[in-house]
Design a protein around this motif. Structure first.
Motif, PDB file in Angstrom:
ATOM      1  N   PHE A 121       3.849 -20.733 -26.004  1.00 36.19           N
ATOM      2  CA  PHE A 121       4.360 -20.606 -24.640  1.00 36.19           C
ATOM      3  C   PHE A 121       5.025 -21.916 -24.227  1.00 36.19           C
ATOM      4  O   PHE A 121       4.451 -22.990 -24.348  1.00 36.19           O
ATOM      5  N   GLN A 122       6.253 -21.818 -23.721  1.00 34.57           N
ATOM      6  CA  GLN A 122       7.049 -23.006 -23.391  1.00 34.57           C
ATOM      7  C   GLN A 122       6.380 -23.919 -22.378  1.00 34.57           C
ATOM      8  O   GLN A 122       6.551 -25.134 -22.407  1.00 34.57           O
ATOM      9  N   ALA A 123       5.590 -23.353 -21.476  1.00 37.20           N
ATOM     10  CA  ALA A 123       4.973 -24.158 -20.416  1.00 37.20           C
ATOM     11  C   ALA A 123       3.964 -25.168 -20.960  1.00 37.20           C
ATOM     12  O   ALA A 123       3.677 -26.173 -20.299  1.00 37.20           O
ATOM     13  N   TYR A 124       3.419 -24.939 -22.160  1.00 39.96           N
ATOM     14  CA  TYR A 124       2.445 -25.881 -22.708  1.00 39.96           C
ATOM     15  C   TYR A 124       3.044 -27.282 -22.833  1.00 39.96           C
ATOM     16  O   TYR A 124       2.435 -28.280 -22.430  1.00 39.96           O
ATOM     17  N   TRP A 125       4.238 -27.353 -23.426  1.00 39.62           N
ATOM     18  CA  TRP A 125       4.846 -28.669 -23.651  1.00 39.62           C
ATOM     19  C   TRP A 125       5.250 -29.336 -22.347  1.00 39.62           C
ATOM     20  O   TRP A 125       5.167 -30.558 -22.210  1.00 39.62           O
ATOM     21  N   LYS A 126       5.682 -28.530 -21.376  1.00 40.04           N
ATOM     22  CA  LYS A 126       6.022 -29.117 -20.067  1.00 40.04           C
ATOM     23  C   LYS A 126       4.776 -29.715 -19.430  1.00 40.04           C
ATOM     24  O   LYS A 126       4.817 -30.801 -18.840  1.00 40.04           O
ATOM     25  N   ALA A 127       3.652 -29.022 -19.538  1.00 34.43           N
ATOM     26  CA  ALA A 127       2.401 -29.515 -18.954  1.00 34.43           C
ATOM     27  C   ALA A 127       1.961 -30.808 -19.629  1.00 34.43           C
ATOM     28  O   ALA A 127       1.546 -31.757 -18.960  1.00 34.43           O
ATOM     29  N   VAL A 128       2.059 -30.866 -20.951  1.00 31.72           N
ATOM     30  CA  VAL A 128       1.699 -32.085 -21.692  1.00 31.72           C
ATOM     31  C   VAL A 128       2.593 -33.242 -21.247  1.00 31.72           C
ATOM     32  O   VAL A 128       2.130 -34.362 -21.022  1.00 31.72           O
ATOM     33  N   HIS A 129       3.881 -32.962 -21.120  1.00 34.11           N
ATOM     34  CA  HIS A 129       4.831 -34.003 -20.710  1.00 34.11           C
ATOM     35  C   HIS A 129       4.495 -34.544 -19.322  1.00 34.11           C
ATOM     36  O   HIS A 129       4.503 -35.760 -19.100  1.00 34.11           O
ATOM     37  N   LEU A 130       4.184 -33.642 -18.387  1.00 34.82           N
ATOM     38  CA  LEU A 130       3.952 -34.056 -17.000  1.00 34.82           C
ATOM     39  C   LEU A 130       2.695 -34.912 -16.849  1.00 34.82           C
ATOM     40  O   LEU A 130       2.611 -35.720 -15.928  1.00 34.82           O
ATOM     41  N   VAL A 131       1.708 -34.721 -17.738  1.00 30.34           N
ATOM     42  CA  VAL A 131       0.507 -35.572 -17.654  1.00 30.34           C
ATOM     43  C   VAL A 131       0.612 -36.782 -18.585  1.00 30.34           C
ATOM     44  O   VAL A 131      -0.336 -37.536 -18.740  1.00 30.34           O
ATOM     45  N   LYS A 132       1.801 -36.950 -19.214  1.00 34.54           N
ATOM     46  CA  LYS A 132       2.057 -38.048 -20.149  1.00 34.54           C
ATOM     47  C   LYS A 132       1.071 -38.039 -21.317  1.00 34.54           C
ATOM     48  O   LYS A 132       0.622 -39.080 -21.796  1.00 34.54           O
ATOM     49  N   GLY A 133       0.744 -36.810 -21.749  1.00 36.41           N
ATOM     50  CA  GLY A 133      -0.112 -36.665 -22.915  1.00 36.41           C
ATOM     51  C   GLY A 133       0.692 -36.747 -24.200  1.00 36.41           C
ATOM     52  O   GLY A 133       1.923 -36.828 -24.178  1.00 36.41           O
ATOM     53  N   GLU A 134      -0.020 -36.722 -25.318  1.00 42.48           N
ATOM     54  CA  GLU A 134       0.618 -36.715 -26.638  1.00 42.48           C
ATOM     55  C   GLU A 134       0.408 -35.329 -27.238  1.00 42.48           C
ATOM     56  O   GLU A 134      -0.713 -34.957 -27.580  1.00 42.48           O
ATOM     57  N   GLY A 135       1.487 -34.560 -27.338  1.00 44.67           N
ATOM     58  CA  GLY A 135       1.377 -33.229 -27.924  1.00 44.67           C
ATOM     59  C   GLY A 135       1.419 -33.273 -29.436  1.00 44.67           C
ATOM     60  O   GLY A 135       2.120 -34.096 -30.027  1.00 44.67           O
ATOM     61  N   TYR A 136       0.645 -32.384 -30.058  1.00 43.68           N
ATOM     62  CA  TYR A 136       0.678 -32.249 -31.524  1.00 43.68           C
ATOM     63  C   TYR A 136       0.829 -30.767 -31.838  1.00 43.68           C
ATOM     64  O   TYR A 136      -0.030 -29.955 -31.483  1.00 43.68           O
ATOM     65  N   ASN A 137       1.935 -30.418 -32.509  1.00 40.57           N
ATOM     66  CA  ASN A 137       2.175 -29.023 -32.886  1.00 40.57           C
ATOM     67  C   ASN A 137       1.289 -28.604 -34.051  1.00 40.57           C
ATOM     68  O   ASN A 137       1.260 -29.300 -35.075  1.00 40.57           O
ATOM     69  N   TYR A 138       0.579 -27.496 -33.893  1.00 38.79           N
ATOM     70  CA  TYR A 138      -0.042 -26.893 -35.076  1.00 38.79           C
ATOM     71  C   TYR A 138       0.673 -25.569 -35.342  1.00 38.79           C
ATOM     72  O   TYR A 138       0.802 -24.732 -34.465  1.00 38.79           O
ATOM     73  N   PRO A 139       1.225 -25.412 -36.557  1.00 37.12           N
ATOM     74  CA  PRO A 139       2.094 -24.266 -36.833  1.00 37.12           C
ATOM     75  C   PRO A 139       1.335 -22.951 -36.950  1.00 37.12           C
ATOM     76  O   PRO A 139       0.206 -22.900 -37.439  1.00 37.12           O
TER      77      PRO A 139
END
Length: 201
Positions: free
Chosen positions: A127-145
């Motif tokens: 879901f696209q909103a996951y990455w936006k949420a991570v960005h807004l809290v200045k978190g570090e996202g890690y993709n798991y395929p």
């Protein structure tokens, strides 16, 4: 002084806004576009729903703001649904939260639990909103395929141990958006086991 916060200036455009712009460009060229985008309803609600909404407009009790945690009857209906459909007992007063939409809930949830720099595991595709949420809290996202060959199930064993150790939060999305894949209870149980092992939330 710059008015817009850096976190907003660096926020990537929402994927569906790009699709919407492209769709309008094609329509102007006379192309008959079939929209497989965001999934907005193109049929009206059932007539009985519309009729009930019209009746409720005449009730002065509905003119005020709703309670902060949502109307009790709605929260009870949610709890009843989970009991009926999944055999899960929920306390409507402490375990059901009313939101205006999933995106709002996702962003606010991360704001409540993730600090800047903490790692969040995000399914890909997801879901696209996951990455936006991570960005807004200045978190570090890690993709798991998630791969078609194994039914878009998470391959927990392929996530490096050091990533688990610094992970604060994991998104698990089933039925999956956008793949529509489903999963089994043991996937969630394994995620909980790994979270406990690594000390994650």
């Amino acid at each position: 002084m710059e008015f817009t916060a850096d976190v907003i200036k660096t926020l990537p455009p929402y994927l569906f806004s790009i699709f919407e712009k492209r769709k309008e460009e094609l329509k102007k060229k006379g192309v008959d576009v079939i929209d497989f985008g965001i999934g907005s309803p193109d049929l009206p609600p059932p007539a009985f729903v519309i009729d009930r909404l019209k009746r409720e407009l005449d009730n002065p009790a509905n003119y005020a703001y709703s309670p902060y945690i949502g109307i009790k009857e709605f929260r009870q209906a949610v709890a009843d649904f989970f009991k009926r459909e999944y055999g899960v007992d929920l306390d409507p007063d402490t375990e059901v939260l009313t939101l205006i939409g999933s995106k709002e809930g996702i962003v606010h949830l991360l704001q409540a639990v993730v600090n800047p720099g903490e790692t969040v595991l995000v399914p890909d595709p997801g879901f696209q909103a996951y990455w936006k949420a991570v960005h807004l809290v200045k978190g570090e996202g890690y993709n798991y395929p998630l791969n078609e060959k194994n039914g878009y199930q998470p391959e927990f064993e392929n996530i490096p141990e050091d990533v688990y150790k610094r992970t604060k939060f994991m998104f698990l999305n089933y039925p999956s958006n956008p793949t529509a894949a489903t999963t089994t209870l043991d996937v969630f149980e394994e995620a909980v086991r790994l979270a406990k092992k690594s000390g994650s939330s």
